[in-house]
Scaffold this motif. Structure first.
Motif, mmCIF file in Angstrom:
data_model
loop_
_atom_site.group_PDB
_atom_site.id
_atom_site.type_symbol
_atom_site.label_atom_id
_atom_site.label_comp_id
_atom_site.label_asym_id
_atom_site.label_seq_id
_atom_site.Cartn_x
_atom_site.Cartn_y
_atom_site.Cartn_z
ATOM 1 N N UNK A 283 0.813 -1.211 0.000
ATOM 2 C CA UNK A 283 0.000 0.000 0.000
ATOM 3 C C UNK A 283 0.855 1.274 0.000
ATOM 4 N N UNK A 284 1.940 1.287 0.755
ATOM 5 C CA UNK A 284 2.735 2.514 0.909
ATOM 6 C C UNK A 284 3.948 2.567 -0.021
ATOM 7 N N UNK A 285 4.032 1.656 -0.971
ATOM 8 C CA UNK A 285 5.187 1.626 -1.865
ATOM 9 C C UNK A 285 6.268 0.676 -1.408
ATOM 10 N N UNK A 358 5.740 -1.219 -6.543
ATOM 11 C CA UNK A 358 6.192 -0.247 -7.528
ATOM 12 C C UNK A 358 5.045 0.550 -8.097
ATOM 13 N N UNK A 359 3.911 -0.123 -8.335
ATOM 14 C CA UNK A 359 2.736 0.584 -8.838
ATOM 15 C C UNK A 359 2.239 1.608 -7.820
ATOM 16 N N UNK A 360 2.318 1.267 -6.529
ATOM 17 C CA UNK A 360 1.910 2.220 -5.490
ATOM 18 C C UNK A 360 2.765 3.477 -5.544
ATOM 19 N N UNK A 361 4.039 3.325 -5.820
ATOM 20 C CA UNK A 361 4.913 4.505 -5.922
ATOM 21 C C UNK A 361 4.538 5.351 -7.141
ATOM 22 N N UNK A 362 4.143 4.701 -8.230
ATOM 23 C CA UNK A 362 3.677 5.447 -9.400
ATOM 24 C C UNK A 362 2.385 6.197 -9.085
ATOM 25 N N UNK A 386 1.512 11.389 3.177
ATOM 26 C CA UNK A 386 1.300 9.966 2.994
ATOM 27 C C UNK A 386 2.408 9.349 2.174
ATOM 28 N N UNK A 387 2.246 8.069 1.886
ATOM 29 C CA UNK A 387 3.218 7.338 1.080
ATOM 30 C C UNK A 387 2.476 6.388 0.153
ATOM 31 N N UNK A 388 3.031 6.201 -1.046
ATOM 32 C CA UNK A 388 2.470 5.244 -1.981
ATOM 33 C C UNK A 388 1.047 5.594 -2.351
ATOM 34 N N UNK A 389 0.190 4.586 -2.306
ATOM 35 C CA UNK A 389 -1.224 4.776 -2.612
ATOM 36 C C UNK A 389 -2.016 4.973 -1.330
ATOM 37 N N UNK A 431 -9.744 15.398 7.228
ATOM 38 C CA UNK A 431 -8.772 14.797 6.313
ATOM 39 C C UNK A 431 -9.515 13.987 5.256
ATOM 40 N N UNK A 432 -9.131 14.185 4.002
ATOM 41 C CA UNK A 432 -9.625 13.363 2.896
ATOM 42 C C UNK A 432 -8.512 12.406 2.502
ATOM 43 N N UNK A 433 -8.834 11.129 2.466
ATOM 44 C CA UNK A 433 -7.810 10.122 2.183
ATOM 45 C C UNK A 433 -8.046 9.483 0.819
ATOM 46 N N UNK A 434 -6.948 9.159 0.180
ATOM 47 C CA UNK A 434 -6.970 8.547 -1.145
ATOM 48 C C UNK A 434 -6.355 7.157 -1.032
ATOM 49 N N UNK A 435 -7.199 6.145 -1.247
ATOM 50 C CA UNK A 435 -6.791 4.742 -1.096
ATOM 51 C C UNK A 435 -7.210 3.944 -2.329
ATOM 52 N N UNK A 436 -6.764 4.309 -3.506
ATOM 53 C CA UNK A 436 -7.223 3.587 -4.698
ATOM 54 C C UNK A 436 -6.669 2.168 -4.753
ATOM 55 N N UNK A 437 -7.355 1.272 -5.459
ATOM 56 C CA UNK A 437 -6.745 -0.036 -5.727
ATOM 57 C C UNK A 437 -5.424 0.163 -6.458
ATOM 58 N N UNK A 438 -4.493 -0.715 -6.226
ATOM 59 C CA UNK A 438 -3.196 -0.605 -6.907
ATOM 60 C C UNK A 438 -3.302 -0.969 -8.381
ATOM 61 N N UNK A 439 -4.468 -1.444 -8.788
ATOM 62 C CA UNK A 439 -4.723 -1.790 -10.186
ATOM 63 C C UNK A 439 -5.400 -0.655 -10.948
ATOM 64 N N UNK A 440 -5.598 0.485 -10.328
ATOM 65 C CA UNK A 440 -6.284 1.597 -10.981
ATOM 66 C C UNK A 440 -5.389 2.202 -12.057
#
Length: 459
Positions: A283-285, A358-362, A386-389, A431-440
């Motif tokens: 999740x965090x890269x 790696x996708x989370x870092x992107x 935050x970090x990653x996704x 706080x608004x949080x962004x937690x998308x699937x790593x496949x998005x």
């Protein structure tokens, strides 16, 4: 199924389905949100489901996959929630669907405490290998994050023969009795539900946005002094902390805070527990957020992203600590259910094969770029972190810096109406949080950010 290193081998073709990769990856609204079928189901929900079970966005889902959730009215919504960080590999990943389908045809349950099965052992082996540290480890499987946290505390107390436990400001660890005590925020998680389990104490967290420039080392010294003076290290069984806080507001402690706490715990024979329920599994890269600062916890608690949406959690840690409990002291009827274990093995393999860390870092690059642009144009965005996704913005009154919960709720509501699933959090509700699937896809990320920008501007 035995997990391997990342491979390039082809996966079997999934059966035709409405969700998964066949679902068009675009936001599309054909009715108002919520639509008539969702409204009807919400009325049925009100008549049948306990009032305390809330629904953040009153739509009902018929399919999901990639970065899209399809509701029963035919609206395609962008998923910036992932079921609260659960569906990192997507809501209907073909490998997970295939693994669960095979398992359900074999058997659905025996209870591992009665007769064992290989899937449980394989999940434990995988977690022992993947969690931070190269020491000898053991794992026990449970159903939910809260249940795993309770068991981690139970194990730490049994091992140390001490009772006191320290959690931190803004923490969220669950809604069971013990974990409500660990959780900091009263509403909606604790108010009216006490009394709570005893011997739970709270220490100050490193909160860079609101710490007035306090360094990680200074914040750790402040917390350690309070622990030593108010509790005493000799009485302390465990210190539990989220490496990045989740419900508390996606707070990333200042560099050096976590290592200082881990070093102090180790020097005083206090069990250091990393609650990686929300931060774990790419999740965090990184596979686990503890890795960002080189932390090797004594115990790691995992859940959420572990099994592609099936209920599973775990406590993994030092063999001497985990093995200290007597036989029969750990377990549960459904813990490590064979369907959830099959899903977990396929899910974890996907994290490895598809380099989802790696996708989370992107994803972080896209989200930070878009959110920092919004911040530059709107001084109500006090912080992007935050970090990653796992990224968030904190909304404030620009003249005072005070939290603006009303603005936060308005932005989320406006985004919902435009077809973006957006979650709020934070002790102050700002706080608004962004937690998308790593496949998005990047296209969906950018479209969702545009909706958020528009919602903020209109609020």
């Amino acid at each position: 199924m035995t997990l391997t290193e990342p491979s390039t081998s082809a996966t079997s073709t999934p059966p035709p389905q409405l969700g998964g990769p066949t679902l068009p990856q675009r936001r599309e609204l054909v009715t108002a949100i919520p639509g008539p079928r969702s409204i009807a189901l919400q009325q049925r929900k009100s008549a049948a489901v306990a009032n305390g079970v809330g629904v953040a966005l009153p739509v009902f889902v018929q399919a999901a996959g990639g970065g899209i959730v399809l509701d029963v009215d035919g609206n395609s919504l962008i998923d910036f929630g992932s079921g609260i960080a659960v569906t990192g590999v997507g809501n209907s990943a073909p490998a997970v669907v295939d693994a669960v389908t095979r398992q359900v045809a074999q058997f659905t349950h025996t209870c591992f405490s009665i007769t064992g099965y290989e899937g449980y052992v394989e999940v434990a082996e995988s977690l022992n290998r993947l969690t931070p540290g190269d020491h000898e480890k053991r794992t026990a499987l449970f159903n939910s994050g809260a249940e795993a946290v309770e068991n981690a505390i139970k194990i730490a107390r049994h091992f140390t023969r001490r009772q006191a436990v320290v959690a931190f400001d803004h923490a969220y660890h669950g809604r069971t009795n013990l974990t409500m005590g660990l959780t900091a925020k009263s509403m909606p998680y604790k108010s009216g539900f006490g009394p709570f389990a005893p011997e739970i104490y709270r220490a100050p967290l490193s909160y860079p946005f609101r710490d007035g420039g306090l360094s990680g080392a200074e914040a750790a010294a402040r917390a350690i002094t309070q622990i030593e003076k108010q509790i005493g290290a000799a009485n302390l069984a465990a210190l539990i902390i989220e490496p990045i806080q989740g419900e508390g507001g996606f707070i990333v402690p200042a560099d050096g805070f976590l290592p200082a706490l881990a070093d102090w715990a180790r020097a005083n024979d206090v069990v250091f527990i990393a609650d990686e329920v929300q931060t774990g599994f790419a999740r965090t890269g990184a596979m686990f957020a503890s890795e960002h600062e080189g932390i090797v916890p004594d115990l790691v608690v995992t859940a959420k992203g572990i099994a592609g949406g099936l209920p599973l959690s775990a406590v993994t840690g030092r063999a001497d600590i985990m093995d200290s409990s007597h036989v029969g002291g750990l377990g549960g009827t459904y813990g490590g259910n064979p369907l959830a274990c099959a899903a977990a093995l396929a899910t974890i393999q996907s994290y490895l094969d598809d380099d989802l860390a790696g996708r989370a870092r992107e994803i972080e690059t896209v989200l930070r770029g878009g959110l920092n642009a919004i911040r530059a144009a709107d001084d109500r965005v006090g912080d992007v972190r935050g970090r990653g996704a796992m990224i968030a913005i904190e909304l404030v009154d620009p003249s005072t810096g005070e939290p603006d919960a009303a603005l936060t709720a308005a932005v989320a509501h406006a985004a919902h109406a435009e077809g973006v699933i957006l979650l709020t959090c934070g002790t102050y509700g700002n706080v608004i949080r962004f937690l998308p699937p790593l496949t998005i896809s990047d296209d969906l990320l950018r479209d969702g950010l545009a909706v958020v920008r528009k919602a903020l501007a209109a609020s």
